[in-house]
Design a protein around this motif. Structure first.
Motif, mmCIF file in Angstrom:
data_model
loop_
_atom_site.group_PDB
_atom_site.id
_atom_site.type_symbol
_atom_site.label_atom_id
_atom_site.label_comp_id
_atom_site.label_asym_id
_atom_site.label_seq_id
_atom_site.Cartn_x
_atom_site.Cartn_y
_atom_site.Cartn_z
ATOM 1 N N LEU A 199 -10.207 3.836 7.850
ATOM 2 C CA LEU A 199 -10.817 3.718 6.527
ATOM 3 C C LEU A 199 -10.975 5.075 5.854
ATOM 4 O O LEU A 199 -11.196 5.154 4.659
ATOM 5 N N LYS A 200 -10.881 6.147 6.641
ATOM 6 C CA LYS A 200 -11.052 7.496 6.097
ATOM 7 C C LYS A 200 -9.808 7.992 5.375
ATOM 8 O O LYS A 200 -9.866 8.947 4.614
ATOM 9 N N VAL A 201 -8.670 7.348 5.595
ATOM 10 C CA VAL A 201 -7.409 7.761 4.989
ATOM 11 C C VAL A 201 -7.343 7.255 3.550
ATOM 12 O O VAL A 201 -7.777 6.146 3.245
ATOM 13 N N ASN A 202 -6.780 8.063 2.662
ATOM 14 C CA ASN A 202 -6.639 7.685 1.262
ATOM 15 C C ASN A 202 -5.500 6.669 1.121
ATOM 16 O O ASN A 202 -4.345 6.994 1.358
ATOM 17 N N VAL A 203 -5.856 5.440 0.756
ATOM 18 C CA VAL A 203 -4.904 4.340 0.620
ATOM 19 C C VAL A 203 -4.982 3.809 -0.808
ATOM 20 O O VAL A 203 -6.062 3.639 -1.354
ATOM 21 N N SER A 204 -3.823 3.549 -1.411
ATOM 22 C CA SER A 204 -3.778 2.992 -2.767
ATOM 23 C C SER A 204 -3.030 1.675 -2.756
ATOM 24 O O SER A 204 -1.915 1.594 -2.238
ATOM 25 N N LEU A 205 -3.642 0.659 -3.332
ATOM 26 C CA LEU A 205 -2.960 -0.621 -3.537
ATOM 27 C C LEU A 205 -2.075 -0.486 -4.769
ATOM 28 O O LEU A 205 -2.547 -0.033 -5.816
ATOM 29 N N LEU A 206 -0.823 -0.864 -4.666
ATOM 30 C CA LEU A 206 0.058 -0.746 -5.815
ATOM 31 C C LEU A 206 -0.423 -1.602 -6.987
ATOM 32 O O LEU A 206 -0.198 -1.258 -8.138
ATOM 33 N N SER A 207 -1.110 -2.690 -6.690
ATOM 34 C CA SER A 207 -1.615 -3.556 -7.760
ATOM 35 C C SER A 207 -2.715 -2.890 -8.583
ATOM 36 O O SER A 207 -3.026 -3.340 -9.679
ATOM 37 N N GLU A 208 -3.285 -1.797 -8.081
ATOM 38 C CA GLU A 208 -4.358 -1.097 -8.785
ATOM 39 C C GLU A 208 -3.857 0.134 -9.539
ATOM 40 O O GLU A 208 -4.642 0.809 -10.196
ATOM 41 N N ILE A 209 -2.572 0.436 -9.443
ATOM 42 C CA ILE A 209 -2.012 1.626 -10.075
ATOM 43 C C ILE A 209 -1.497 1.270 -11.461
ATOM 44 O O ILE A 209 -0.890 0.226 -11.664
ATOM 45 N N SER A 210 -1.754 2.166 -12.413
ATOM 46 C CA SER A 210 -1.289 1.984 -13.783
ATOM 47 C C SER A 210 -0.587 3.248 -14.255
ATOM 48 O O SER A 210 -0.799 4.332 -13.723
ATOM 49 N N LEU A 267 0.813 -1.206 0.000
ATOM 50 C CA LEU A 267 0.000 0.000 0.000
ATOM 51 C C LEU A 267 0.848 1.258 0.000
ATOM 52 O O LEU A 267 1.939 1.279 0.557
ATOM 53 N N SER A 268 0.280 2.294 -0.580
ATOM 54 C CA SER A 268 0.794 3.644 -0.434
ATOM 55 C C SER A 268 -0.278 4.408 0.335
ATOM 56 O O SER A 268 -1.459 4.334 -0.005
ATOM 57 N N ILE A 269 0.130 5.109 1.377
ATOM 58 C CA ILE A 269 -0.822 5.829 2.219
ATOM 59 C C ILE A 269 -0.571 7.321 2.074
ATOM 60 O O ILE A 269 0.563 7.782 2.256
ATOM 61 N N ALA A 270 -1.627 8.057 1.735
ATOM 62 C CA ALA A 270 -1.508 9.506 1.555
ATOM 63 C C ALA A 270 -0.967 10.151 2.828
ATOM 64 O O ALA A 270 -1.414 9.861 3.930
ATOM 65 N N GLY A 271 0.032 11.004 2.649
ATOM 66 C CA GLY A 271 0.602 11.723 3.772
ATOM 67 C C GLY A 271 1.662 10.963 4.544
ATOM 68 O O GLY A 271 2.229 11.498 5.493
ATOM 69 N N LYS A 272 1.928 9.730 4.171
ATOM 70 C CA LYS A 272 2.946 8.920 4.862
ATOM 71 C C LYS A 272 4.042 8.553 3.860
ATOM 72 O O LYS A 272 3.753 8.119 2.751
ATOM 73 N N PRO A 273 5.303 8.705 4.239
ATOM 74 C CA PRO A 273 6.386 8.354 3.325
ATOM 75 C C PRO A 273 6.545 6.835 3.202
ATOM 76 O O PRO A 273 6.272 6.099 4.140
ATOM 77 N N GLY A 274 6.990 6.398 2.037
ATOM 78 C CA GLY A 274 7.304 4.988 1.841
ATOM 79 C C GLY A 274 6.104 4.141 1.475
ATOM 80 O O GLY A 274 5.052 4.632 1.090
ATOM 81 N N LEU A 275 6.299 2.846 1.615
ATOM 82 C CA LEU A 275 5.275 1.852 1.309
ATOM 83 C C LEU A 275 4.983 1.028 2.551
ATOM 84 O O LEU A 275 5.800 0.961 3.468
ATOM 85 N N PHE A 276 3.830 0.356 2.533
ATOM 86 C CA PHE A 276 3.393 -0.415 3.675
ATOM 87 C C PHE A 276 2.871 -1.766 3.216
ATOM 88 O O PHE A 276 2.248 -1.871 2.161
ATOM 89 N N ALA A 277 3.125 -2.781 4.033
ATOM 90 C CA ALA A 277 2.583 -4.115 3.768
ATOM 91 C C ALA A 277 1.298 -4.261 4.577
ATOM 92 O O ALA A 277 1.285 -3.989 5.781
ATOM 93 N N THR A 288 -12.421 -1.275 11.548
ATOM 94 C CA THR A 288 -12.295 0.169 11.406
ATOM 95 C C THR A 288 -11.190 0.606 10.449
ATOM 96 O O THR A 288 -10.975 1.798 10.278
ATOM 97 N N GLY A 289 -10.470 -0.320 9.853
ATOM 98 C CA GLY A 289 -9.403 0.046 8.929
ATOM 99 C C GLY A 289 -8.448 -1.086 8.662
ATOM 100 O O GLY A 289 -8.864 -2.216 8.414
ATOM 101 N N PHE A 290 -7.151 -0.783 8.739
ATOM 102 C CA PHE A 290 -6.119 -1.752 8.411
ATOM 103 C C PHE A 290 -4.993 -1.714 9.437
ATOM 104 O O PHE A 290 -4.727 -0.671 10.021
ATOM 105 N N LEU A 291 -4.323 -2.830 9.588
ATOM 106 C CA LEU A 291 -3.066 -2.879 10.320
ATOM 107 C C LEU A 291 -1.995 -3.051 9.253
ATOM 108 O O LEU A 291 -2.057 -3.986 8.444
#
Length: 163
Positions: free
Chosen positions: A41-52, A7-17, A24-27
């Motif tokens: 769940l309110k935070v903008n999260v992007s799965l790298l597998s969904e990015i083109s 994942l890439s999380i808006a406002g946070k540097p780097g990547l996350f597993a 209520t969200g994700f660990l």
């Protein structure tokens, strides 16, 4: 290369597993420092597998772009995302010559290269394409199961009208 749980999380540097999905969200666990944190769940999260990435022929999944970098670098690190824009663009042209330079900005290229280098440092890059053996058979089986489930499900009754 499997980017399904990265994942890439808006406002946070780097990547996350992605570790666990909660009510209520994700660990998640940072790939930079290994720290775990919860994400709402309110935070903008992007799965790298969904990015083109935009190309003149359409869109290329990020996993293919990452695989192209891995092939060029023999699974080693790519150039730094801190290089000047001219070097980044020239490098990206080698990786994906058909990318749409009007829609893919240098900031996008910097992100891709930064993400690649993070994944490479954790040995998560691969030159191999993901292989699904017997993909047609698997798809047929899934379709058959869905059809069977629908056949088993009772038909919904509409409520009787009162006059």
């Amino acid at each position: 290369m499997n980017l399904e749980k990265i994942l890439s999380i808006a406002g946070k540097p780097g990547l996350f597993a992605l570790k666990v999905q909660t009510r209520t969200g994700f660990l998640v666990e940072s790939l930079l420092d290994g720290k775990k944190m919860t994400v709402s769940l309110k935070v903008n999260v992007s799965l790298l597998s969904e990015i083109s990435i935009y190309t003149f022929e359409g869109e290329k999944p990020l996993s293919e772009v990452m695989r192209n970098i891995a092939i060029k670098e023999d699974c080693g690190p790519a150039i730094s995302h801190k290089e000047d824009n001219a070097k980044l663009i020239a490098y990206f042209m080698e990786i994906l010559p058909q990318y749409d330079s009007e829609r893919v900005y240098p900031s996008d290229i910097k992100k891709v290269l930064n993400w690649y280098n993070i994944l490479q440092s954790k040995d998560l890059v691969s030159k191999e394409e993901p292989i699904i053996e017997n993909a047609e058979e698997v798809l047929e089986k899934v379709v058959e199961e869905v059809v069977a489930e629908k056949a088993k499900a009772p038909a919904k009754k509409s409520p009787a009208k009162k006059e």
